[in-house]
Design a protein around this motif. Structure first.
Motif, PDB file in Angstrom:
ATOM      1  N   ASP A   7      -1.446  54.250  82.591  1.00 28.37           N
ATOM      2  CA  ASP A   7      -1.911  53.233  83.625  1.00 28.37           C
ATOM      3  C   ASP A   7      -2.059  54.181  84.940  1.00 28.37           C
ATOM      4  O   ASP A   7      -1.134  55.105  85.360  1.00 28.37           O
ATOM      5  CB  ASP A   7      -0.716  52.453  84.110  1.00 28.37           C
ATOM      6  CG  ASP A   7      -1.098  51.272  84.938  1.00 28.37           C
ATOM      7  OD1 ASP A   7      -1.869  51.784  85.785  1.00 28.37           O
ATOM      8  OD2 ASP A   7      -0.231  50.466  84.905  1.00 28.37           O
ATOM      9  N   ASP A   8      -3.557  54.185  85.531  1.00 27.52           N
ATOM     10  CA  ASP A   8      -3.729  54.968  86.447  1.00 27.52           C
ATOM     11  C   ASP A   8      -2.757  54.882  87.798  1.00 27.52           C
ATOM     12  O   ASP A   8      -2.809  55.602  88.631  1.00 27.52           O
ATOM     13  CB  ASP A   8      -5.248  54.713  86.901  1.00 27.52           C
ATOM     14  CG  ASP A   8      -6.340  55.105  86.146  1.00 27.52           C
ATOM     15  OD1 ASP A   8      -5.621  56.103  85.255  1.00 27.52           O
ATOM     16  OD2 ASP A   8      -7.381  54.630  85.885  1.00 27.52           O
ATOM     17  N   ASN A   9      -2.043  53.800  87.724  1.00 29.88           N
ATOM     18  CA  ASN A   9      -1.272  53.318  88.992  1.00 29.88           C
ATOM     19  C   ASN A   9       0.274  54.009  88.713  1.00 29.88           C
ATOM     20  O   ASN A   9       1.089  54.079  89.907  1.00 29.88           O
ATOM     21  CB  ASN A   9      -0.980  51.850  89.270  1.00 29.88           C
ATOM     22  CG  ASN A   9      -2.177  50.979  89.518  1.00 29.88           C
ATOM     23  OD1 ASN A   9      -3.018  51.587  90.352  1.00 29.88           O
ATOM     24  ND2 ASN A   9      -2.559  49.736  89.191  1.00 29.88           N
ATOM     25  N   GLU A  10       0.679  54.651  87.718  1.00 32.76           N
ATOM     26  CA  GLU A  10       1.854  55.422  87.504  1.00 32.76           C
ATOM     27  C   GLU A  10       1.833  56.719  88.240  1.00 32.76           C
ATOM     28  O   GLU A  10       0.897  57.322  87.934  1.00 32.76           O
ATOM     29  CB  GLU A  10       2.129  55.369  86.172  1.00 32.76           C
ATOM     30  CG  GLU A  10       2.493  53.852  85.376  1.00 32.76           C
ATOM     31  CD  GLU A  10       2.382  53.825  84.024  1.00 32.76           C
ATOM     32  OE1 GLU A  10       3.223  52.797  83.405  1.00 32.76           O
ATOM     33  OE2 GLU A  10       2.013  54.796  83.396  1.00 32.76           O
ATOM     34  N   GLN A  11       3.016  56.927  88.933  1.00 31.35           N
ATOM     35  CA  GLN A  11       2.965  58.269  89.392  1.00 31.35           C
ATOM     36  C   GLN A  11       3.122  59.378  88.137  1.00 31.35           C
ATOM     37  O   GLN A  11       3.632  59.258  87.108  1.00 31.35           O
ATOM     38  CB  GLN A  11       4.480  58.561  90.228  1.00 31.35           C
ATOM     39  CG  GLN A  11       4.634  59.631  90.770  1.00 31.35           C
ATOM     40  CD  GLN A  11       3.864  60.027  92.023  1.00 31.35           C
ATOM     41  OE1 GLN A  11       3.484  59.136  92.746  1.00 31.35           O
ATOM     42  NE2 GLN A  11       3.341  61.136  92.230  1.00 31.35           N
ATOM     43  N   THR A 108      10.280  50.088  85.438  1.00 30.52           N
ATOM     44  CA  THR A 108       9.412  51.152  86.025  1.00 30.52           C
ATOM     45  C   THR A 108       9.093  52.428  85.161  1.00 30.52           C
ATOM     46  O   THR A 108       9.961  52.651  84.409  1.00 30.52           O
ATOM     47  CB  THR A 108       9.933  51.430  87.385  1.00 30.52           C
ATOM     48  OG1 THR A 108      11.257  52.373  87.128  1.00 30.52           O
ATOM     49  CG2 THR A 108      10.194  50.352  88.363  1.00 30.52           C
TER      50      THR A 108
END
Length: 326
Positions: A7-11, A108
């Protein structure tokens, strides 16, 4: 093994360290000093929490476990590592070259190019009333960790395995007053009886029913028949159960640790640097070696960190060469 997309939004981090004990923090310091991005996720369940002090750690002899961890967190953070509390419930292999998704109990997730798992182990005590309440105080297991503190005091060895005679002979180094309670363990061999007698170690038959405590101090071992034998420390052999839940989600099963034909616990198999059978996943500390003391766990964390950095360096170089050719 199922493969997932990132997921591109995950750190994203170079390395996520699961477990913030001596092994994990040692690895985090080394990796951060190597200018890697590091996240340490710590569940706050150190194995040695019941102990009052850490021993045989050069330069930190007698330090409280909580103090050692606080210093370690500060050192890792000083080099840029991020440290957060939480319990990791799973790790998922992503598509080739994307690493792993690490999921916490609150749902998370973060992404790591490499994983260093240092979740330690759980000491499972024999089912004798009173042992758990005195664990880490007068109920002990490691002579190198606690022998000096109970030197010259009456010590009892709780027999639960073929290792009991060996334990008694070992602890005799710290006290002349050692008694082996056979409890549920096998009868010593003729050779062991001779060795125990030669060292002045008494052997008591019958099962142990509990401990006697006076004024918040252990004063004796109570047998099933009611007899009490005065003792000020009791040595037990715990079962070392690796905290391997996260590793199981990656397909890594724990291996049984056998000593003298008796299974004393479990661990995750790895090479000398901590690399597991899953590429990109390393282990260090008690999850990989149940017999490791704190200083050894810290050393293992450093060794794994160096191997991880070398692996990342090789990957970075391959990527740079490919880009250069283009």
């Amino acid at each position: 093994m199922e493969v997932f997309r990132m997921d591109d939004n995950e750190q994203r981090y170079d390395v996520v360290v699961v477990g913030g004990g001596a092994a994990g923090l040692s690895g985090a310091v080394a990796l951060s000093r190597a200018r890697r991005s590091v996240l340490v996720i710590d569940a706050g369940l150190p194995r040695n929490a019941p102990a009052t002090h850490v021993h045989n750690y050069l330069g930190r002899e007698g330090t409280a476990p909580s103090e050692l961890l606080a210093v370690g967190r500060g050192e890792a953070a000083g080099y840029g590592a991020e440290i957060t509390e939480g319990t990791v419930v799973s790790a998922e292999k992503l598509a080739e070259g994307e690493g792993f998704r690490v999921v916490r109990e609150d749902g998370t997730a973060v992404v790591a190019r490499r994983l260093l798992v240092t979740t330690g182990l759980v000491d499972e005590l024999p089912p004798v009333p009173g042992l758990a309440e005195r664990w880490g105080r007068e109920v002990l297991h490691c002579p190198y960790c606690h022998g000096w503190e109970v030197r010259d005091r009456p010590i009892g060895i709780l027999g639960v395995s073929p290792m009991a005679a060996h334990q008694a002979l070992m602890w005799r180094q710290w006290s002349e007053d050692v008694t082996l309670f056979r409890h549920t363990g096998p009868e010593p061999t003729d050779e062991e009886y001779e060795q125990l007698a030669a060292r002045g170690i008494a052997v008591v038959d019958g099962e142990v029913a509990g401990l006697d405590v006076t004024g918040d101090r252990l004063t004796g071992v109570r047998l099933a028949g009611g007899r009490v034998i005065a003792r000020e420390a009791v040595v037990v052999q715990t079962r070392f159960t690796a905290r391997s839940e996260v590793l199981r989600t990656l397909g890594l099963a724990a291996t049984e640790l056998d000593m003298a034909g008796y299974v004393v616990g479990t661990y995750i198999a790895a090479d000398p640097a901590g690399a597991t059978d899953v590429p990109g996943v390393w282990v260090a500390g008690n999850v990989a070696n149940p017999l490791e003391q704190v200083i050894g766990a810290a050393s293992a964390g450093l060794k794994a960190a160096a191997a991880i950095n070398a692996d990342l360096t090789a990957e970075d170089t391959r990527s740079a060469v490919a880009a250069h050719r283009r």
